[in-house]
Design a protein around this motif. Structure first.
Motif, short mmCIF file in Angstrom:
data_model
loop_
_atom_site.label_atom_id
_atom_site.label_comp_id
_atom_site.label_asym_id
_atom_site.label_seq_id
_atom_site.Cartn_x
_atom_site.Cartn_y
_atom_site.Cartn_z
N THR A 1 21.44 97.03 -16.16
CA THR A 1 22.37 95.90 -16.12
C THR A 1 22.13 95.11 -17.41
O THR A 1 21.00 94.70 -17.68
CB THR A 1 22.14 94.99 -14.91
OG1 THR A 1 22.29 95.75 -13.71
CG2 THR A 1 23.15 93.85 -14.90
N TYR B 1 23.01 91.83 -19.67
CA TYR B 1 23.55 90.46 -19.68
C TYR B 1 23.75 90.04 -21.13
O TYR B 1 22.86 90.22 -21.97
CB TYR B 1 22.58 89.51 -18.98
CG TYR B 1 22.21 89.94 -17.57
CD1 TYR B 1 22.96 89.50 -16.48
CD2 TYR B 1 21.12 90.77 -17.35
CE1 TYR B 1 22.62 89.90 -15.19
CE2 TYR B 1 20.79 91.17 -16.05
CZ TYR B 1 21.54 90.73 -14.99
OH TYR B 1 21.20 91.14 -13.72
N GLN C 1 29.05 87.79 -20.26
CA GLN C 1 29.50 89.01 -19.58
C GLN C 1 28.29 89.81 -19.10
O GLN C 1 27.20 89.72 -19.66
CB GLN C 1 30.34 89.88 -20.53
CG GLN C 1 31.67 89.28 -20.93
CD GLN C 1 32.65 89.19 -19.79
OE1 GLN C 1 32.67 90.05 -18.90
NE2 GLN C 1 33.47 88.14 -19.79
N THR C 2 28.52 90.59 -18.07
CA THR C 2 27.52 91.51 -17.53
C THR C 2 28.15 92.89 -17.42
O THR C 2 29.31 93.01 -17.01
CB THR C 2 27.04 91.06 -16.14
OG1 THR C 2 26.51 89.73 -16.23
CG2 THR C 2 25.96 91.98 -15.62
N ARG C 3 27.38 93.90 -17.82
CA ARG C 3 27.94 95.26 -17.79
C ARG C 3 26.88 96.26 -17.36
O ARG C 3 25.72 96.17 -17.75
CB ARG C 3 28.50 95.64 -19.17
CG ARG C 3 29.12 97.04 -19.20
CD ARG C 3 29.81 97.30 -20.53
NE ARG C 3 30.30 98.65 -20.63
CZ ARG C 3 31.45 99.09 -20.13
NH1 ARG C 3 32.23 98.24 -19.47
NH2 ARG C 3 31.82 100.35 -20.27
N LYS C 4 27.31 97.24 -16.56
CA LYS C 4 26.46 98.36 -16.17
C LYS C 4 26.98 99.62 -16.86
O LYS C 4 28.17 99.94 -16.74
CB LYS C 4 26.49 98.55 -14.65
CG LYS C 4 25.92 97.37 -13.85
CD LYS C 4 26.02 97.64 -12.36
CE LYS C 4 25.53 96.45 -11.53
NZ LYS C 4 24.08 96.30 -11.60
N PRO C 5 26.15 100.33 -17.60
CA PRO C 5 26.60 101.56 -18.28
C PRO C 5 27.13 102.58 -17.28
O PRO C 5 26.67 102.66 -16.12
CB PRO C 5 25.32 102.07 -18.97
CG PRO C 5 24.44 100.87 -19.08
CD PRO C 5 24.74 100.03 -17.88
N TRP D 1 21.97 101.52 -22.24
CA TRP D 1 22.15 100.08 -22.49
C TRP D 1 22.72 99.82 -23.88
O TRP D 1 23.41 98.81 -24.09
CB TRP D 1 20.82 99.35 -22.33
CG TRP D 1 19.75 99.79 -23.27
CD1 TRP D 1 18.83 100.77 -23.07
CD2 TRP D 1 19.49 99.27 -24.59
NE1 TRP D 1 18.01 100.91 -24.16
CE2 TRP D 1 18.40 100.00 -25.11
CE3 TRP D 1 20.06 98.28 -25.36
CZ2 TRP D 1 17.87 99.76 -26.37
CZ3 TRP D 1 19.55 98.03 -26.62
CH2 TRP D 1 18.46 98.77 -27.11
N SER E 1 26.43 99.70 -23.94
CA SER E 1 26.94 98.47 -23.31
C SER E 1 26.86 97.29 -24.26
O SER E 1 27.75 96.43 -24.29
CB SER E 1 26.13 98.16 -22.03
OG SER E 1 26.40 99.12 -21.04
N TYR F 1 29.75 97.63 -26.60
CA TYR F 1 31.00 97.34 -25.89
C TYR F 1 31.21 95.83 -25.76
O TYR F 1 32.29 95.30 -26.03
CB TYR F 1 30.96 98.00 -24.51
CG TYR F 1 32.17 97.74 -23.65
CD1 TYR F 1 33.27 98.60 -23.68
CD2 TYR F 1 32.22 96.64 -22.79
CE1 TYR F 1 34.39 98.36 -22.90
CE2 TYR F 1 33.33 96.40 -22.00
CZ TYR F 1 34.41 97.26 -22.06
OH TYR F 1 35.51 97.02 -21.28
N LEU F 2 30.16 95.11 -25.34
CA LEU F 2 30.27 93.67 -25.12
C LEU F 2 30.42 92.91 -26.44
O LEU F 2 31.15 91.92 -26.51
CB LEU F 2 29.05 93.17 -24.36
CG LEU F 2 28.92 93.71 -22.93
CD1 LEU F 2 27.56 93.35 -22.34
CD2 LEU F 2 30.04 93.19 -22.05
N ARG G 1 33.95 92.90 -27.78
CA ARG G 1 34.89 92.11 -26.97
C ARG G 1 34.53 90.63 -26.93
O ARG G 1 35.12 89.87 -26.19
CB ARG G 1 34.96 92.70 -25.56
CG ARG G 1 35.79 93.98 -25.54
CD ARG G 1 35.43 94.90 -24.39
NE ARG G 1 36.26 96.11 -24.46
CZ ARG G 1 36.02 97.12 -25.29
NH1 ARG G 1 35.01 97.07 -26.13
NH2 ARG G 1 36.81 98.19 -25.30
#
Length: 273
Positions: free
Chosen positions: A229, A231, A244-248, A256, A259, A262-263, A266
């Motif tokens: 996860t 953050y 934002q929070t993202r899970k691969p 990670w 991710s 990606y974040l 954006r």
């Protein structure tokens, strides 16, 4: 007499620091010095300095409004933090400058952090920002050595970075933009089995093939799966402008990193070109 009354009034109106001991005793005082092991203070109307071991302290409420909690399990780290935060070195502010903070890399099962991976993750995000410098214009990225040197002088690292207010971090680093990330993970295991079949073949007199001596071998392989996860937060002048929070998608060891990319792409500081 009038002068004495004025002095008395001024002293009574002065805000005091408040030490809350572990035995729940509260001491209102003026703290003059802090170290990793002791806190020195004087009582109202007195000049005598009293020394108190930090192991006896649960919390300090400073007259400035800031509070510092002392954790029994990690006194050394927290005491270093509280000593440094008493005397925050304010760097000259560089406008339109963004700093990358150390990235805590935490095993969610035991809450243990890795210093090496925290530095690696920080360096990875730093390099991503440098590679995309044209996409984040007019922002410039603070040199990583400068960031880590200033944080080290203030007693801040990946262990206590989450406990330090953003306004303090901006003062310490002398920047008006900060990117802060955190990587939390758990590890799962699975077993895959592969079977190999082999045998000897012979041909009979009537040209019919016959298989004999069949051999079947099964190999079991243990596989690790990493569930991350990530953050990701951005601040500008102490205001959080992105969170934002993202899970691969894939449970692979370096998942990670994708991710983070990606974040970042954006985030509001990134402009596609």
């Amino acid at each position: 007499m009038l002068l004495s009354a004025c002095v008395s009034f001024a002293q009574s109106g002065k805000k005091l620091d408040k030490i809350i001991k572990r035995d729940y005793q509260i001491i209102e005082c003026t703290i003059s010095k802090m170290s990793d092991k002791t806190v020195e203070y004087s009582l109202p109307g007195e000049t005598i300095q009293i020394s108190l071991d930090v192991s006896q302290i649960a919390k300090i409420d400073f007259a400035s409004g800031r509070s510092q909690t002392f954790d029994v399990s990690s006194n050394a780290n927290n005491n270093a933090q509280s000593a440094s935060s008493q005397n925050i070195a304010i760097a000259d502010k560089q406008h339109n400058t963004i700093a990358v903070l150390p990235i805590p890399y935490i095993n969610a099962d035991n809450q243990q952090g890795s210093e090496d991976m925290a530095k690696f993750a920080q360096n990875d995000l730093y390099n991503k920002l440098l590679d995309k410098s044209s996409n984040i214009f007019p922002l410039t990225v603070q040199d990583l050595r400068t960031t880590n040197s200033l944080l080290h002088k203030a007693g801040i690292d990946h262990n206590n970075i989450d406990e330090t207010p953003i306004e303090d971090l901006e003062k310490i680093l002398g920047v008006d933009n900060i990117v802060a990330a955190k990587v939390s993970y758990t590890i799962g295991t699975g077993t895959t089995a592969t079977t190999y079949n082999s045998g000897n073949a012979k041909v009979s007199n009537n040209n019919k093939k016959v298989t004999t001596n069949d051999i079947s071998t099964t190999t079991a392989n243990d596989q690790k799966y990493y569930y991350y996860t990530v953050y990701f937060d951005m601040y500008r002048n102490t205001d959080k402008i992105y969170s934002q929070t993202r899970k691969p998608l894939l449970a692979v060891k370096d998942g990670w990193m994708d991710s983070i990319s990606y974040l970042l792409k954006r985030s509001p500081i990134y402009v596609k070109k």
